[in-house]
Design an enzyme around this catalytic site. Structure first.
Site, mmCIF file in Angstrom:
data_model
loop_
_atom_site.group_PDB
_atom_site.id
_atom_site.type_symbol
_atom_site.label_atom_id
_atom_site.label_comp_id
_atom_site.label_asym_id
_atom_site.label_seq_id
_atom_site.Cartn_x
_atom_site.Cartn_y
_atom_site.Cartn_z
ATOM 1 N N LYS A 196 37.903 -1.014 -36.490
ATOM 2 C CA LYS A 196 37.552 -2.208 -37.472
ATOM 3 C C LYS A 196 36.508 -2.083 -38.294
ATOM 4 O O LYS A 196 35.435 -1.731 -37.971
ATOM 5 C CB LYS A 196 37.256 -3.480 -36.292
ATOM 6 C CG LYS A 196 37.159 -4.643 -37.057
ATOM 7 C CD LYS A 196 35.814 -5.527 -36.488
ATOM 8 C CE LYS A 196 34.683 -5.702 -37.089
ATOM 9 N NZ LYS A 196 34.708 -6.399 -38.675
ATOM 10 N N GLU A 270 24.973 3.502 -33.071
ATOM 11 C CA GLU A 270 24.259 4.267 -34.147
ATOM 12 C C GLU A 270 23.588 2.963 -34.951
ATOM 13 O O GLU A 270 24.349 2.146 -35.745
ATOM 14 C CB GLU A 270 24.967 5.164 -35.209
ATOM 15 C CG GLU A 270 25.636 6.216 -34.379
ATOM 16 C CD GLU A 270 24.332 7.467 -34.056
ATOM 17 O OE1 GLU A 270 23.391 7.256 -34.437
ATOM 18 O OE2 GLU A 270 24.987 8.418 -33.618
ATOM 19 N N CYS A 304 21.123 4.295 -43.573
ATOM 20 C CA CYS A 304 20.291 4.214 -42.295
ATOM 21 C C CYS A 304 19.341 4.777 -42.089
ATOM 22 O O CYS A 304 18.183 4.501 -41.516
ATOM 23 C CB CYS A 304 21.303 4.219 -40.925
ATOM 24 S SG CYS A 304 22.175 5.678 -41.024
ATOM 25 N N GLU A 406 13.629 -3.028 -40.973
ATOM 26 C CA GLU A 406 14.480 -2.412 -41.885
ATOM 27 C C GLU A 406 15.028 -3.316 -43.145
ATOM 28 O O GLU A 406 15.250 -4.597 -42.665
ATOM 29 C CB GLU A 406 15.795 -2.095 -41.303
ATOM 30 C CG GLU A 406 16.960 -1.342 -42.050
ATOM 31 C CD GLU A 406 18.034 -1.003 -41.177
ATOM 32 O OE1 GLU A 406 18.481 -1.756 -40.672
ATOM 33 O OE2 GLU A 406 18.406 0.291 -41.151
HETATM 34 P P1 NAP Z 1 26.581 -5.188 -38.704
HETATM 35 O O1 NAP Z 1 26.431 -6.597 -39.100
HETATM 36 O O2 NAP Z 1 25.990 -5.072 -37.266
HETATM 37 O O3 NAP Z 1 28.048 -5.042 -38.628
HETATM 38 C C1 NAP Z 1 28.546 -3.894 -38.189
HETATM 39 C C2 NAP Z 1 30.193 -3.985 -37.781
HETATM 40 O O4 NAP Z 1 30.136 -4.803 -36.496
HETATM 41 C C3 NAP Z 1 30.921 -4.726 -38.713
HETATM 42 O O5 NAP Z 1 31.950 -4.416 -38.540
HETATM 43 C C4 NAP Z 1 30.744 -6.183 -37.989
HETATM 44 O O6 NAP Z 1 32.004 -7.189 -38.359
HETATM 45 C C5 NAP Z 1 31.138 -5.948 -36.633
HETATM 46 N N1 NAP Z 1 30.651 -7.118 -35.809
HETATM 47 C C6 NAP Z 1 29.624 -8.126 -36.091
HETATM 48 N N2 NAP Z 1 29.388 -8.790 -34.849
HETATM 49 C C7 NAP Z 1 30.188 -8.271 -34.022
HETATM 50 C C8 NAP Z 1 30.198 -8.600 -32.378
HETATM 51 N N3 NAP Z 1 29.520 -9.529 -31.979
HETATM 52 N N4 NAP Z 1 30.951 -7.475 -31.875
HETATM 53 C C9 NAP Z 1 31.458 -6.613 -32.286
HETATM 54 N N5 NAP Z 1 31.547 -6.241 -33.576
HETATM 55 C C10 NAP Z 1 30.689 -6.979 -34.513
HETATM 56 O O7 NAP Z 1 25.854 -4.325 -39.534
HETATM 57 P P2 NAP Z 1 26.176 -4.403 -41.294
HETATM 58 O O8 NAP Z 1 25.565 -5.425 -41.856
HETATM 59 O O9 NAP Z 1 27.600 -4.031 -41.326
HETATM 60 O O10 NAP Z 1 25.704 -2.696 -41.666
HETATM 61 C C11 NAP Z 1 24.341 -2.503 -41.820
HETATM 62 C C12 NAP Z 1 23.511 -2.168 -40.534
HETATM 63 O O11 NAP Z 1 23.936 -0.683 -40.090
HETATM 64 C C13 NAP Z 1 22.210 -1.611 -40.810
HETATM 65 O O12 NAP Z 1 21.373 -2.279 -39.790
HETATM 66 C C14 NAP Z 1 22.007 -0.144 -40.713
HETATM 67 O O13 NAP Z 1 20.716 0.564 -40.331
HETATM 68 C C15 NAP Z 1 23.012 0.136 -40.046
HETATM 69 N N6 NAP Z 1 23.445 1.320 -40.005
HETATM 70 C C16 NAP Z 1 23.437 2.485 -39.059
HETATM 71 C C17 NAP Z 1 23.810 3.619 -39.078
HETATM 72 C C18 NAP Z 1 23.502 4.891 -38.175
HETATM 73 O O14 NAP Z 1 24.127 5.856 -38.174
HETATM 74 N N7 NAP Z 1 22.417 4.648 -37.406
HETATM 75 C C19 NAP Z 1 24.620 4.056 -40.302
HETATM 76 C C20 NAP Z 1 24.819 3.116 -41.200
HETATM 77 C C21 NAP Z 1 24.448 1.932 -41.032
HETATM 78 P P3 NAP Z 1 31.768 -7.993 -39.665
HETATM 79 O O15 NAP Z 1 31.280 -7.232 -40.902
HETATM 80 O O16 NAP Z 1 33.087 -8.729 -39.901
HETATM 81 O O17 NAP Z 1 30.586 -9.055 -39.519
#
Ligand code: NAP
Ligand code: MG
Length: 505
Positions: A196, A270, A304, A406
């Protein structure tokens, strides 16, 4: 500061870009693109202009059910029973097919999330490299592992079996590679998957699915659904899912961890970060300047592990502030389709608002913007884009929100530490004073001293005088940055379940 305007480069009309997918109504199940059951839609926006240029189905629980059912049937089929070297051959073919699609991948990625093409152009090669690296681990899986009982009298054969049906959930910042680092080890292990993507970036991954299909991977092994966080939640909790691998924000990661805890379902997380670059008193600032954007503001600050807190020794504070300011100010901001662009827009309108709030909170708290510090006003068709001027804040103190949370945008903070007598304890304490623990960099010319400081950092990865992740070494976060690791043999192990078969001699 005077109102900054930047020249928008003349770029080919966006409508003429050769993008394989724009408006689609299907998802990938049982080895074929099939219409989604849900009728809702999710729009795909170009963050450089604010224009909607694509859309995908907002899938439903029925779509999740169909995808998981497909993965479950494939897991009962030949795939997990192939020899690892046979699956590795598929991974190598996928790598070739991905490379053939480099241009489509790059342009789709850039149009979805505004990553400059100088960044997205490398996505296919990087993805192919990840598939090839995991293919190289087939030997490890095939090696017989027999262990004697320590007291004698018998031995155990240790089997590494695929864990089962895996849910792979990704964020929008690196939409291709944050899936591939899950997909490649899952496939080598013999798992089947349901992917997804994040809602803002659902189209570039379709090109990866096409590469998987072209490589002849059996039907049902890889499935792909699109939809909101609600669909992600349904996938995480689906009774037929055996493991969840998630990259995204810490708050969503916590929810997923809670669901997986209740279900006793293995999960890899992650999550976010707030990493530090420690500038040691002997650092070569000219060399640091050359890697600064990559290590501290990669992908317009939407990476990240980047070190967005620069910890500068008091003895060289002004010099560090000047170098960081001039390096960031020299990076060209503009159309992400222009190969010379260093900084693009924020990936989404909501991320733009979040970043602007942080910029305002930094100014209100008394941090000094030495460059940037407001929304960027661009011309030439980019007026509607989500651009924030790359911003450097000096005189940041550890209690400020911009120093603790962050931001995930083009904002760097510089903090001063007391290096009296060459002591760098305060820098280490500042670096470790965070709820996160993902990345970090140490800049210093004395290799031993830099390594000793890296050893004291409470984080999953640290670079010395640069940062890059290595496919062969584990990558993961500590504390609020996550659970478990990706990459390396450790990353493969996350898709395995062990079985010990005890036998007498
Ligand atoms: P996010 O809002 O947490 O969303 C990540 C994924 O989870 C999306 O596909 C999202 O779908 C989905 N999602 C949302 N709510 C969910 C739920 N309750 N259950 C299951 N899945 C759900 O993160 P983002 O805004 O896309 O990305 C930015 C974040 O990613 C930052 O905090 C960054 O630090 C982190 N990140 C971490 C790493 C690492 O390797 N540590 C790497 C890159 C990014 P939708 O988009 O449809 O809401
Ligand atoms: Mg989000």
């Amino acid at each position: 500061m005077s109102a900054a305007t930047h020249d928008a480069p003349a770029v080919a009309a966006r409508a003429a870009l050769p993008l394989p997918y724009t408006h689609v109504d299907d998802i990938f199940i049982d080895g074929a693109w099939t219409p989604a059951r849900g009728t809702g839609r999710i729009s795909v926006t170009d963050p450089a202009t604010g224009d909607v240029w694509g859309s995908v189905p907002d899938g439903t629980a029925d779509d999740v059910d169909a995808a998981v059912g497909s993965a479950r049937r494939a897991f009962a089929g030949e795939w997990p029973r192939l020899a690892p070297s046979e699956r590795a051959a598929y991974l190598l073919r996928i790598a070739d097919e991905v490379e053939k699609r480099a241009k489509e991948l790059s342009l789709t990625n850039t149009r979805e999330n505004g990553s400059p093409v100088s960044e997205s152009a490398g996505a296919a090669a990087n993805a192919a490299g990840i598939f090839r690296y995991f293919a190289s681990l087939a030997d490890y899986l095939e090696r017989e592992d027999v262990r004697a009982f320590p007291k004698g009298g018998g031995e155990s054969v240790v089997r590494r079996e695929p864990i089962g049906v895996c849910a792979l959930i990704a964020p929008w910042n690196f939409p291709i590679n944050l899936v591939v680092i899950k997909l490649a080890p899952a496939l080598l292990a013999g798992c089947t998957v349901v992917i997804k993507p994040a809602s803002p970036t659902p189209l570039s991954l379709r090109v990866i699915i096409d590469a998987v299909a072209a490589a002849g991977v059996p039907a049902g092994v890889v499935n792909f659904v699109t939809g909101s966080g609600r669909l992600g939640d349904a996938l995480v909790k689906h009774p037929d899912v055996d493991k969840v691998a998630f990259t995204g924000s810490t708050p969503v990661g916590r929810k997923i961890a809670a669901a997986c805890g209740e279900l006793l379902r293995p999960v890899t997380l992650e999550l976010g970060g707030k990493s530090s670059a420690i500038v040691l008193p002997d650092a070569d600032l000219e060399a640091m300047s050359k890697v600064l954007i990559r290590s501290s503001m990669r992908n317009t600050g939407q990476t990240c592990y980047i070190s967005t807190r620069i910890l500068a020794p008091a003895s060289r504070y002004d010099e560090v502030v000047d170098m960081v300011t001039s390096t960031i100010a020299a990076g060209k901001q503009g159309d992400p389709l222009d190969p010379d662009t260093v900084f693009g827009p924020c990936a989404t309108e909501s991320q733009y608002r979040t970043v602007m709030e942080y910029v305002e909170s930094g100014l209100a708290a008394g941090a000094r913007a030495t460059t940037g510090g407001r929304a960027a006003s661009l011309t030439g068709g980019l007026e509607g884009g989500y651009f924030v001027e790359p911003t450097v804040f000096a005189d940041v103190t550890p209690d400020m929100r911009i120093s603790r949370e962050e931001i995930f945008g083009p904002v760097l903070c510089i903090l001063k530490y007391d290096d009296d007598g060459g002591n760098v304890d305060q820098a280490v304490a500042l670096a470790n004073n965070t709820e996160f623990g993902l990345g970090g960099v140490v800049f210093g010319q004395d290799r031993q001293a830099a390594l000793a400081v890296a050893d004291r950092m409470d984080t999953g990865s640290v670079g010395i005088n640069f940062f890059a992740s290595n496919h062969a070494a584990p990558f993961g976060g500590r504390h609020d940055s996550g659970l478990g690791t990706e990459y390396g043999i450790e990353g493969l192990n996350a898709y395995l379940s062990y079985k010990s078969i005890h036998r007498q001699p």
